[in-house]
Write an enzyme that holds these catalytic residues in place. Structure first.
Site, PDB file in Angstrom:
ATOM      1  N   HIS A 206       0.843  -1.185   0.000  1.00  0.00           N
ATOM      2  CA  HIS A 206       0.000   0.000   0.000  1.00  0.00           C
ATOM      3  C   HIS A 206       0.876   1.232   0.000  1.00  0.00           C
ATOM      4  O   HIS A 206       1.921   1.250   0.644  1.00  0.00           O
ATOM      5  CB  HIS A 206      -0.931   0.015   1.225  1.00  0.00           C
TER       6      HIS A 206
ATOM      7  N   ASP B 146      -7.859  -5.442  -0.185  1.00  0.00           N
ATOM      8  CA  ASP B 146      -8.342  -6.335  -1.240  1.00  0.00           C
ATOM      9  C   ASP B 146      -7.929  -7.796  -1.053  1.00  0.00           C
ATOM     10  O   ASP B 146      -8.390  -8.662  -1.794  1.00  0.00           O
ATOM     11  CB  ASP B 146      -7.819  -5.855  -2.605  1.00  0.00           C
TER      12      ASP B 146
HETATM   13  N1  CMC Z   1       4.153  -7.771  -4.790  1.00  0.00           N
HETATM   14  C1  CMC Z   1       5.502  -7.732  -4.961  1.00  0.00           C
HETATM   15  N2  CMC Z   1       6.243  -6.629  -4.816  1.00  0.00           N
HETATM   16  C2  CMC Z   1       5.635  -5.500  -4.482  1.00  0.00           C
HETATM   17  C3  CMC Z   1       4.245  -5.453  -4.274  1.00  0.00           C
HETATM   18  C4  CMC Z   1       3.494  -6.645  -4.435  1.00  0.00           C
HETATM   19  N3  CMC Z   1       2.182  -6.650  -4.255  1.00  0.00           N
HETATM   20  N4  CMC Z   1       3.869  -4.202  -3.943  1.00  0.00           N
HETATM   21  C5  CMC Z   1       4.996  -3.485  -3.942  1.00  0.00           C
HETATM   22  N5  CMC Z   1       6.064  -4.269  -4.255  1.00  0.00           N
HETATM   23  C6  CMC Z   1       7.472  -3.844  -4.309  1.00  0.00           C
HETATM   24  C7  CMC Z   1       7.758  -2.981  -5.510  1.00  0.00           C
HETATM   25  O1  CMC Z   1       8.155  -3.762  -6.611  1.00  0.00           O
HETATM   26  C8  CMC Z   1       8.850  -2.084  -4.989  1.00  0.00           C
HETATM   27  O2  CMC Z   1      10.036  -2.827  -4.964  1.00  0.00           O
HETATM   28  P1  CMC Z   1      11.470  -2.077  -5.220  1.00  0.00           P
HETATM   29  O3  CMC Z   1      11.605  -1.081  -4.109  1.00  0.00           O
HETATM   30  O4  CMC Z   1      12.476  -3.193  -5.172  1.00  0.00           O
HETATM   31  O5  CMC Z   1      11.367  -1.439  -6.574  1.00  0.00           O
HETATM   32  C9  CMC Z   1       8.461  -1.838  -3.528  1.00  0.00           C
HETATM   33  O6  CMC Z   1       7.684  -3.006  -3.163  1.00  0.00           O
HETATM   34  C10 CMC Z   1       7.640  -0.580  -3.319  1.00  0.00           C
HETATM   35  O7  CMC Z   1       6.466  -0.675  -4.119  1.00  0.00           O
HETATM   36  P2  CMC Z   1       5.904   0.467  -5.052  1.00  0.00           P
HETATM   37  O8  CMC Z   1       5.303  -0.156  -6.262  1.00  0.00           O
HETATM   38  O9  CMC Z   1       6.954   1.524  -5.265  1.00  0.00           O
HETATM   39  O10 CMC Z   1       4.787   1.078  -4.091  1.00  0.00           O
HETATM   40  P3  CMC Z   1       3.595   2.008  -4.524  1.00  0.00           P
HETATM   41  O11 CMC Z   1       3.228   2.779  -3.335  1.00  0.00           O
HETATM   42  O12 CMC Z   1       3.926   2.762  -5.762  1.00  0.00           O
HETATM   43  O13 CMC Z   1       2.431   0.982  -4.933  1.00  0.00           O
HETATM   44  C11 CMC Z   1       0.654  -0.573  -4.727  1.00  0.00           C
HETATM   45  C12 CMC Z   1       1.445   0.561  -4.068  1.00  0.00           C
HETATM   46  C13 CMC Z   1      -0.555  -0.880  -3.881  1.00  0.00           C
HETATM   47  C14 CMC Z   1       0.194  -0.131  -6.148  1.00  0.00           C
HETATM   48  C15 CMC Z   1       1.566  -1.821  -4.854  1.00  0.00           C
HETATM   49  O14 CMC Z   1       1.933  -2.266  -3.556  1.00  0.00           O
HETATM   50  C16 CMC Z   1       0.907  -2.949  -5.636  1.00  0.00           C
HETATM   51  O15 CMC Z   1       1.014  -2.976  -6.862  1.00  0.00           O
HETATM   52  N6  CMC Z   1       0.214  -3.920  -4.950  1.00  0.00           N
HETATM   53  C17 CMC Z   1      -0.502  -4.976  -5.619  1.00  0.00           C
HETATM   54  C18 CMC Z   1      -1.847  -4.467  -6.131  1.00  0.00           C
HETATM   55  C19 CMC Z   1      -2.842  -4.229  -4.995  1.00  0.00           C
HETATM   56  O16 CMC Z   1      -3.035  -5.067  -4.129  1.00  0.00           O
HETATM   57  N7  CMC Z   1      -3.525  -3.072  -5.053  1.00  0.00           N
HETATM   58  C20 CMC Z   1      -4.528  -2.700  -4.058  1.00  0.00           C
HETATM   59  C21 CMC Z   1      -4.097  -1.522  -3.246  1.00  0.00           C
HETATM   60  S1  CMC Z   1      -5.061  -1.239  -1.768  1.00  0.00           S
HETATM   61  C22 CMC Z   1      -6.675  -0.831  -2.178  1.00  0.00           C
HETATM   62  C23 CMC Z   1      -6.904  -0.125  -3.436  1.00  0.00           C
HETATM   63  O17 CMC Z   1      -6.340   0.935  -3.695  1.00  0.00           O
HETATM   64  O18 CMC Z   1      -7.736  -0.611  -4.201  1.00  0.00           O
END
Ligand code: CMC
Length: 389
Positions: free
Chosen positions: A270, A327
């Site tokens: 998140h 989720d």
């Molecule tokens: N699985 C594997 N790696 C992950 C995941 C995941 N679900 N989420 C983040 N990471 C890694 C990401 O690759 C990055 O790694 P590095 O620092 O080595 O590059 C690190 O963790 C930080 O992640 P980020 O993508 O920079 O974080 P963000 O704040 O931009 O993204 C997020 C947040 C929710 C989009 C992301 O965690 C994600 O894609 N999660 C999976 C999709 C998901 O469950 N979405 C629902 C979010 S909550 C409710 C909603 O909004 O609907």
């Protein structure tokens, strides 16, 4: 250029001041208008929370019954909307139909489109709350080819929605109070989450003084993506894939950790919560209750629990502060209630609607409000001449 600061994904830029929702991501705190989410999830109804978010206060008993009446008397759609649904292919995704439906509703509500007329704003508020569940249910009925039902005034908000989704015209629909209560809770947990992607979209579109329907339709579209609301569908597909392919949780997580695979652990991580997502904690408890009430062991729940257990101990997830989000467990509950996977994100949209409306109205009333217009850092070609021929 100049003093423009680059902030991709707005990780560190506040777009507005707001008094609706408070989040402390480090401590896992979420409050609507000051009330802790766990108290609201346990004690309030969804319409009470909608009133709280939109008008700033919990309703008195009289206010709640008036608010409820205004909504239930508005829940029918114009009959011509049926023709719209018929245009869509049978297996259309409910989120696409829902977004189109919300846009189409504007054409039937010319007296609710002027952002500068408080009566219009109030009409749009009530009608959207009233008609989105009917729209979502028809989007679903259309996808399975079942007849549409009319909403009933005597039923509550959630009851009506469940009957519209699962009832049929030939027999009385029996409502299970445990399912109704679970739904109230789930809707409450989704009702607002400050400046997330879809809410920021609603505000951005609204900032051009586009009407509330146009702004909410944009919010539905933003929510549909798998990194946002679409994650609830993606989680269930991921769990199903692990089950059907006979994969073990550990090797699936190894694949996730190998960035080149492009596979994510859906339902984890998140932008704001870096310790735990307080909504996920409540939902996990409900998932256990609902799935154990269903009486049979649930393979997908077992896989989810195992993935969570391993991930929470694994350096990759620990270092990046990745925890289950809202989720991760919702899809399992929706599936146990009989909803098809493609319908899940529309359920999220219904829950988030009061938040979108509250945020849209807050922005409109904000004297410091301005049209949303981010700057950019240009990295393209310098000036060059059109070639002479
Ligand atoms: N699985 C594997 N790696 C992950 C995941 C995941 N679900 N989420 C983040 N990471 C890694 C990401 O690759 C990055 O790694 P590095 O620092 O080595 O590059 C690190 O963790 C930080 O992640 P980020 O993508 O920079 O974080 P963000 O704040 O931009 O993204 C997020 C947040 C929710 C989009 C992301 O965690 C994600 O894609 N999660 C999976 C999709 C998901 O469950 N979405 C629902 C979010 S909550 C409710 C909603 O909004 O609907």
């Amino acid at each position: 250029t100049g003093n423009t600061t680059l902030d991709p994904g707005y990780t560190n830029t506040a777009s507005c001041e707001s008094s609706i929702t408070f989040i402390d991501g480090a401590k896992g705190i979420l409050r609507y208008r000051g009330y802790p989410i766990d108290q609201l999830a346990e004690k309030a109804t969804f319409l009470e929370v909608a009133h709280l978010l939109i008008y700033g206060q919990l309703p008195t008993d009289d206010e709640l019954s008036e608010f409820t009446d205004r909504i239930t008397t508005r829940s029918m759609l114009d009959e011509r909307m049926r023709d719209l649904f018929r245009c869509f292919p049978r297996r259309s995704h409910p989120m696409q139909v829902l977004a189109s439906g919300v846009n189409a509703l504007a054409t039937f509500n010319a007296d609710a489109l002027d952002p500068h007329d408080p009566e219009h704003v109030e009409s749009a508020t009530i009608r959207l709350l009233a008609q989105m569940p009917t729209l979502a249910a028809y989007a679903y009925k259309n996808s399975v080819g079942d007849p549409f039902l009319y909403p009933q005034r005597r039923l509550g908000y959630v009851e009506n929605f469940l009957r519209l989704s699962f009832g049929n015209p030939t027999e009385e629909y029996e409502l299970d109070p445990a399912v109704v209560r679970a739904f109230e809770t789930l809707f409450i947990l989704h009702a607002d989450h400050e400046q997330n992607c879809s809410t920021s979209t609603v505000r951005m579109v609204g900032s051009s003084q586009a009407n509330m329907y146009a702004s909410v339709a944009a919010g539905v579209n933003a929510l549909s993506g798998p990194l946002h609301g679409g994650a609830n569908q993606a989680v269930l597909e991921m769990l199903g894939h692990i089950r059907d392919e006979g994969l073990d949780a550990k090797s699936f997580l190894d694949k996730v950790k190998d960035k080149s695979s492009g596979v994510k652990l859906m339902g984890f991580g998140h932008r704001v919560y870096k310790n735990f997502d307080p909504r996920a904690v409540i939902i996990k408890k409900h998932a256990h209750e609902i799935l154990s009430a269903a009486g049979k062991s649930n393979k997908l729940l077992d896989i989810a629990l195992e993935l969570e257990e391993i991930a929470l101990e694994d350096d990759y997830f620990v270092e990046r502060k990745l925890y289950p989000n809202v989720d991760f467990y919702t899809g399992l509950i929706y599936e146990a209630m009989g909803f098809p996977t493609s319908y899940f994100t529309a359920l999220f949209a219904l829950g988030r609607l009061p938040g979108w409306i509250a945020q849209w109205r807050e922005q409109l009333a904000d004297p410091a409000g301005k049209i949303g217009r981010p700057r950019q850092v240009y990295i393209g070609e310098p000036e060059r001449d059109y070639p002479s021929k």
